[in-house]
Structures are given as structure tokens and as C-alpha cells.
Design a protein around this motif. Structure first.
Motif, mmCIF file in Angstrom:
data_model
loop_
_atom_site.group_PDB
_atom_site.id
_atom_site.type_symbol
_atom_site.label_atom_id
_atom_site.label_comp_id
_atom_site.label_asym_id
_atom_site.label_seq_id
_atom_site.Cartn_x
_atom_site.Cartn_y
_atom_site.Cartn_z
ATOM 1 N N ARG A 62 -4.458 -1.259 -0.301
ATOM 2 C CA ARG A 62 -3.268 -0.695 -0.949
ATOM 3 C C ARG A 62 -1.995 -1.419 -0.515
ATOM 4 O O ARG A 62 -1.073 -1.609 -1.317
ATOM 5 C CB ARG A 62 -3.168 0.795 -0.636
ATOM 6 N N GLU B 100 4.947 3.152 -2.632
ATOM 7 C CA GLU B 100 4.664 2.955 -4.058
ATOM 8 C C GLU B 100 5.668 3.663 -4.966
ATOM 9 O O GLU B 100 5.488 3.673 -6.190
ATOM 10 C CB GLU B 100 3.267 3.489 -4.374
ATOM 11 N N ARG C 70 -2.307 8.295 3.527
ATOM 12 C CA ARG C 70 -2.163 8.322 2.061
ATOM 13 C C ARG C 70 -0.751 8.733 1.661
ATOM 14 O O ARG C 70 -0.164 8.146 0.735
ATOM 15 C CB ARG C 70 -3.199 9.296 1.500
ATOM 16 N N LYS D 10 -1.718 -4.615 -2.536
ATOM 17 C CA LYS D 10 -1.295 -4.325 -3.906
ATOM 18 C C LYS D 10 0.210 -4.082 -3.974
ATOM 19 O O LYS D 10 0.889 -4.533 -4.911
ATOM 20 C CB LYS D 10 -2.060 -3.097 -4.395
#
Length: 648
Positions: free
Chosen positions: A396, A326, A319, A399
Motif C-alpha cells: 500500500r 490515501e 490500516r 501504491k
């Protein structure tokens, strides 16, 4: 002072030799007064003889007295010397010998040389006697040996470590201070990204002696490290100092050493320490938020991944790695594209704001994040729960790729083709690995809840001896990447060796050129000095010649010159005595007048040459018969005579 050393094996002879040994060990003592040194000083031959005796024959005599075979000491099954019957008679001798040797080693102050390595190597077989003495003396020896671990002499370092390791194995009470002091002293030196491998490996070997003692020492160390993390999170006055400590290389290297100890020792008693260590490392990585603290997050995440690979653990560190991808800085236009010299994202702890807008640094960060994700997923690729744990990561990543494609600013930084392809290939391998695990899991009917079946499944497919088609795809991919990394490191090491050789060669050339230049300068100086001396000699000769010429001229000038006196008339000399007094007075006046030009003539002739002026004399005679250097003459004397006759 030269004293004979006895070779007898009796106690009085040993005591006498140890008295000489005590003087030899205190010969370099700074606290010793000068008068005592003059009285008890020994010569070099006696010093060498007593050292060889105490490190050779004396140890053999003690081993015979206590029935110890040096060849069987490697088994570490020797009982304590204290239980032997001859301990009471030899106790004072052994204590005296150990105290003198420890004092001598203390004087050296951690300076490694051939003598210290010789003493430490001979003392390896003397450890049973040291362990049998008081614990205070053992503590002093441990402190001295730790100082020798940091010396520049390799043999002294190795022998000091061997002594520490053996003392810890033979005396469990001394192991606890050895572990605590060694960890503190070694990690205090690790203030840079590059760690000394010898010291790190020696620390790992010390912690692999006893699992209970190593567990206690590591528990205390982890508790102290957790306090710094707690102070950094809390908004107090201590938080600034704690954050500075948390981001320092010393604190990071302490976590690295604990991770390497947990990985290399393989003690089952240390498994309870895995959870607190992983939680502390993930907490420090999550606290390093922001683009300027990316390197710190990557450093702590790499430690967690290494420990998880060893013990097949699942962590939440993925994570934090995806949060880096990001980050909003990847969507801003870059200001620079050049990578700084000798830059490595693993060897830095902080990035400036300018570095976060550098496209080359951003690519280095992306490569490190992708490689760590690949490593983390490869550690979990053999678990039966891999398809369920890897699915959120794949979603993720998809994305993130879509967001970078639809960036509004065309000049903004986007993932290059190499990074995009690596992310896409990682996603494809994750999918293939999930399919592989699901097939094997259904074929073997493995229940995820059953712990024994779960562990058996992971061990079966994590075995590297399996054929390639039976291994998980992610594991195969990571092994290939490992081999590539090893090749690159070998190439870099070879290049560094070549660079070092080239630097040595260049230095030799520079030294040779400097020597040649110095020789040339010396030769030039020699030639210049010879020329100057020749010029000086020639100038001195010329000066001497000129001086001699001047002396000759002065001698010529000082010679007596002939005076051109006026010619006297014969009639004046033939005067009769019958002449009157007034006539005599007139003659005296005439003589005075004639003497005056003579003195003037002397003064003029001293400055002029001695040649007679014939031309002037002729002219003067032609004009009136007058003498050039006198007023009196024939005409004047005749006139005076006529005038005198008239008056008469």
C-alpha cells in the motif's frame, strides 16, 4: 482562655486534653455561634501547645498502649488495633480524637499549608487506628484527602497521597471507593492536552495496590466509556452529545490514563482488559473519519500502539494510518504555506477546512503518520509472523508513492523530498527486517502455531541487551529515533527554562524601571509642589504689598484737606448796629450764596488731590478780582453799599 495541658499518661488526663483539642479544632467553624466562640475560645499559645501534644506525645502513648513500633510500620504487617486487649478502654478516646481532627481538616476545605502538611505527615503512623474505626468516618477522611490532592501546596499533596495509599493497603474494603473516586476526580481535571504528571503517577500507584480491586474498577470504567462510543455510532438524539464527548480532551485523557495504568501496573489479571480497551480505541479512531478529524485518529492510534508495544500484540491500527495517506486532500493545491504559532498535531483535536489546505500542516500530519507506522512495525518486528503481516503495508505504501508521482495537477501538493525519503527508507527497513526474521525462524525451526515457541522467539529478540547485529533492523531504527526524540525534548525543556529565566529577568527589569519611574515622578511632583509653593508665597507677598500701598493711599485721601474759603471784607465786619433790617436780609442772602460754593468745594476736594490750585487763583484775580470758588468779593460788596446809600 488559657488552660494548662497535662503531660500525664492516664486516661483522665488524655480525655481532658482532648476536650481542649476539640475546642481548638472547632475554633474556625463557620456554623458555630458567636456566643459560644466567646465563651470557649482559646489563645494562640494554648492552640499551638495542644496541636503539638496531639500530634506528638499522644500518638506515642497510643503506640505504647497497643504495642506498636513506628519503625516497623513500613512493613505493613501490623494487625488491626481492634483485636488488641486495650481496644475497649481506648476506643472512645481514639474515636473522639479522629473525629476532631477530621472536622478540623474539613474546615480547611482543601487549602494546603504548613499546618495541614504537618498534621498529615504525623497521621501516617496513625493509620492503623483510623482503619479500626467505622467505615463512614473513613469515607469522610478519604474525601478530604482527595481534596488535598488538588491543592497548590506540594508537601500537603504528597502527604495526602501517602495517607490514601496506606489506607488502601491496610483496608481492602476502603480501596474500592478510593480507586473509583480518585479516577473520577483526577480525570475531571484533565481538560487539556498537558496532563499533571504527579496526579497521573499517584493514580497509577493507587491502581497497583491490589490487582483484583483494580480490575473491578477498570472494568466499570471501560463499560461506561463504551456507552459513549455506542451512543456516538447510533443515529439517535444522543449521538450529537456523545460525539462531542468522544472528541473532548476529558474523554481522550481518560483513555490515556487507562492505557498508562495497563502499561505500568504489569498485572497478569489485567490482561483480559487489553482486548476491550484496544477495540474501543480503534473504534473511536475509525469513527474519526475525514481530514478534519485526523488529530483525534492519531491520538487514539498512539494509545493502541503503546499498549501493543508493552504486551507484544498485533493490531489493525496500521490500516487507519494508511487511510490518512490515501486521503484526497493530499492531491489538491495548497492555499497557504505558513505554520501557525505553537502548533502541534498531537495537541489539537480538530482541524478547520482552511488548515487541511495548508502545506505545512499537511507535512506535520505526514511526519506523525510515518513515525507512528515506524513505532507500530517496531513493536511487531520481533514476532515470527512479521514478514506475512508487514507485506500488505509495504504494498500500500508503494501504491501511494506512485499515485503522488502521477498527479495530474502539477500545482497539487506532493510529498516533499524529506517525507518521500522517510517513506522509502521505512519500506527498505521493513524488507530487511522481514529477511532477518525469516532467516532466524528457519535457523531455529520455529513453528508459528506453537504459542510457547512463539513467545520465546519474541522475548529473545526483543531483549535490548543483545548486540546490535543480532537485533531486528526496525527495532534498532526505532531506538535511534527514540534517542533523538529524547534529545529534542531535553533541548526544548532547556529552551523553556531559559525562556522562563529570561521572562523572570525581564520582569525584574520592568519592576526596577517602574520603581525608577515612580521615584522620578515623585521627585518631579516634589519639585513642582516646591515651585508652586514658592510662587504662591511670592504672589501672597506681592498682594500684601499692594494692599498696604492701597491702605496708605486711602489714608492719604481720607486726611482732612485745607479748604480755600473766600476772603471776607473787613468793612462788612465793621458794620454798625444801626443798619436796618432789609440790609441784614440782604447780607443773609449773600451768606447763603457764599456757603453753596463751599459745599461744592468739599465734594470736589474729596476726589482730587490736596494741592492748592495757585494758577487758577491768579487767573481769576487778573480777570476781575473774583475768587475762584465764591461769587462774593470786594467789588460786589462795594456795589451793594453804593446802591444802599443811593436808596437811602
Amino acid at each position: 482562655m488559657s488552660t494548662p495541658i497535662s503531660q500525664e499518661t492516664t486516661l483522665p488526663a488524655i480525655k481532658k486534653n482532648l476536650a481542649i483539642y476539640k475546642v481548638a479544632c472547632t475554633i474556625a467553624d463557620k456554623k458555630k455561634p458567636s456566643n459560644e466562640l466567646q465563651e470557649d475560645d482559646i489563645d494562640a499559645d494554648t492552640f499551638q501547645q495542644i496541636m503539638l501534644y496531639c500530634m506528638g506525645p499522644l500518638l506515642q502513648q497510643l503506640n505504647k498502649a497497643f504495642d506498636i513500633d513506628p519503625e516497623t510500620q513500613a512493613t505493613e504487617s501490623i494487625p488491626l488495633v481492634r483485636t488488641h486487649t486495650s481496644w475497649s478502654s481506648y476506643k472512645k478516646v481514639i474515636k473522639h480524637y479522629v473525629f476532631s481532627t477530621v472536622h478540623f481538616l474539613e474546615q480547611l476545605e482543601g487549602l494546603g499549608n504548613d499546618m495541614t502538611s504537618f498534621i498529615l505527615s504525623k497521621w501516617y503512623n496513625f493509620v492503623p487506628f483510623v482503619v479500626s474505626l467505622d467505615f463512614s468516618l473513613q469515607k469522610k477522611l478519604i474525601k478530604i484527602l482527595l481534596d488535598f490532592l488538588f491543592c497548590n501546596h506540594e508537601q500537603s499533596q504528597q502527604h495526602a497521597f501517602l495517607l490514601l495509599h496506606r489506607i488502601g493497603r491496610m483496608n481492602k474494603a476502603a480501596l474500592e471507593p478510593i480507586l473509583k473516586s480518585s479516577f473520577a476526580s483526577i480525570t475531571n481535571i484533565f481538560t487539556s492536552p498537558n496532563v499533571n504528571r504527579f496526579l497521573l503517577n499517584s493514580l497509577i500507584l493507587l491502581y497497583s495496590i491490589d490487582p483484583k480491586e483494580s480490575y473491578r474498577a477498570l472494568f466499570i470504567i471501560l463499560r461506561d466509556l463504551s456507552k459513549t462510543l455506542k451512543d456516538s455510532i447510533s443515529n439517535t438524539d444522543k449521538s450529537k452529545d456523545a460525539i462531542a464527548i468522544l472528541y473532548s480532551w476529558k474523554h481522550i485523557n481518560r483513555h490515556r490514563t487507562i492505557a498508562s495504568i495497563l502499561i505500568e501496573t504489569e498485572f497478569t489479571s489485567l490482561k483480559p482488559l487489553l482486548y476491550p480497551f484496544i477495540e474501543m480505541a480503534t473504534g473511536a479512531a475509525s469513527f474519526a473519519s475525514g481530514s478534519q478529524q485526523w488529530p483525534i485518529r492519531l491520538l487514539y492510534s498512539s494509545m493502541v500502539i503503546d499498549v501493543a508495544e508493552k504486551y507484544h500484540l498485533t493490531t489493525q491500527i496500521a490500516r487507519l494510518l494508511i487511510e490518512i495517506l490515501e486521503n484526497a486532500d493530499f492531491y489538491l493545491p495548497p492555499t497557504s504555506h505558513e505554520l501557525p504559532k505553537n502548533f502541534s498535531i498531537i495537541h489539537t483535536t480538530h482541524l478547520s477546512r482552511k488548515d487541511t489546505h495548508n502545506s505545512s500542516i499537511l507535512l506535520a500530519v505526514l511526519d506523525e503518520v510515518v513515525s507512528q507506522l515506524q513505532h507500530l512495525l517496531a513493536t511487531q518486528s520481533t514476532s515470527p509472523a512479521f514478514p506475512e503481516t508487514a507485506l500488505p503495508i509495504v504494498m500500500r505504501l508503494k501504491k501511494i508513492l506512485k499515485q503522488h508521482r502521477k498527479a495530474s495537477d502539477p500545482k497539487s501538493f506532493r510529498f516533499e523530498g524529506s517525507v518521500r525519503r522517510s517513506i522509502q527508507s521505512l519500506m527498505a527497513v521493513i524488507v530487511l527486517n522481514g529477511r532477518f526474521i525469516t532467516k532466524r525462524r528457519f535457523a531455529e525451526s520455529v513453528d508459528v502455531v506453537d504459542e510457547t515457541a512463539y513467545e520465546a522467539f519474541t522475548k529473545k529478540y526483543s531483549d535490548k541487551s543483545l548486540p546490535i547485529h543480532q537485533q531486528p533492523p526496525l527495532l534498532r531504527l526505532w531506538q535511534q529515533k527514540k534517542e533523538e526524540i529524547a534529545r529534542q525534548s531535553e533541548k526544548q525543556s532547556e529552551l523553556e527554562k531559559k525562556r522562563e529565566q529570561a521572562l523572570v529577568f525581564l520582569q525584574k527589569d520592568e519592576d526596577e524601571t517602574q520603581k525608577k519611574d515612580t521615584r522620578r515622578e515623585k521627585k518631579e511632583k516634589g519639585t513642582l509642589t516646591v515651585q508652586m509653593n514658592q510662587r504662591k508665597t511670592s504672589s501672597t507677598k506681592k498682594e500684601e504689598e499692594t494692599v498696604l500701598d492701597e491702605d496708605d493711599s486711602d489714608s492719604d485721601d481720607m486726611a482732612v484737606q485745607p479748604l480755600d474759603l473766600p476772603l471776607l471784607d473787613e468793612d462788612l465786619l465793621m458794620k454798625s448796629d444801626s443798619e436796618s433790617e432789609p440790609e441784614e436780609r440782604e447780607d443773609e442772602d449773600d451768606d447763603e450764596e457764599s456757603e453753596a460754593p463751599i459745599t461744592k468745594q468739599k465734594r470736589t476736594h474729596s476726589s482730587k488731590t490736596a494741592r492748592p490750585q495757585k494758577g487758577k487763583d491768579k487767573k481769576s484775580k487778573q480777570k476781575g478780582g473774583k475768587h475762584p470758588k465764591g461769587k462774593g468779593g470786594k467789588n460786589k460788596s462795594q456795589k451793594e453799599r453804593k446802591s444802599f446809600q443811593k436808596r437811602r
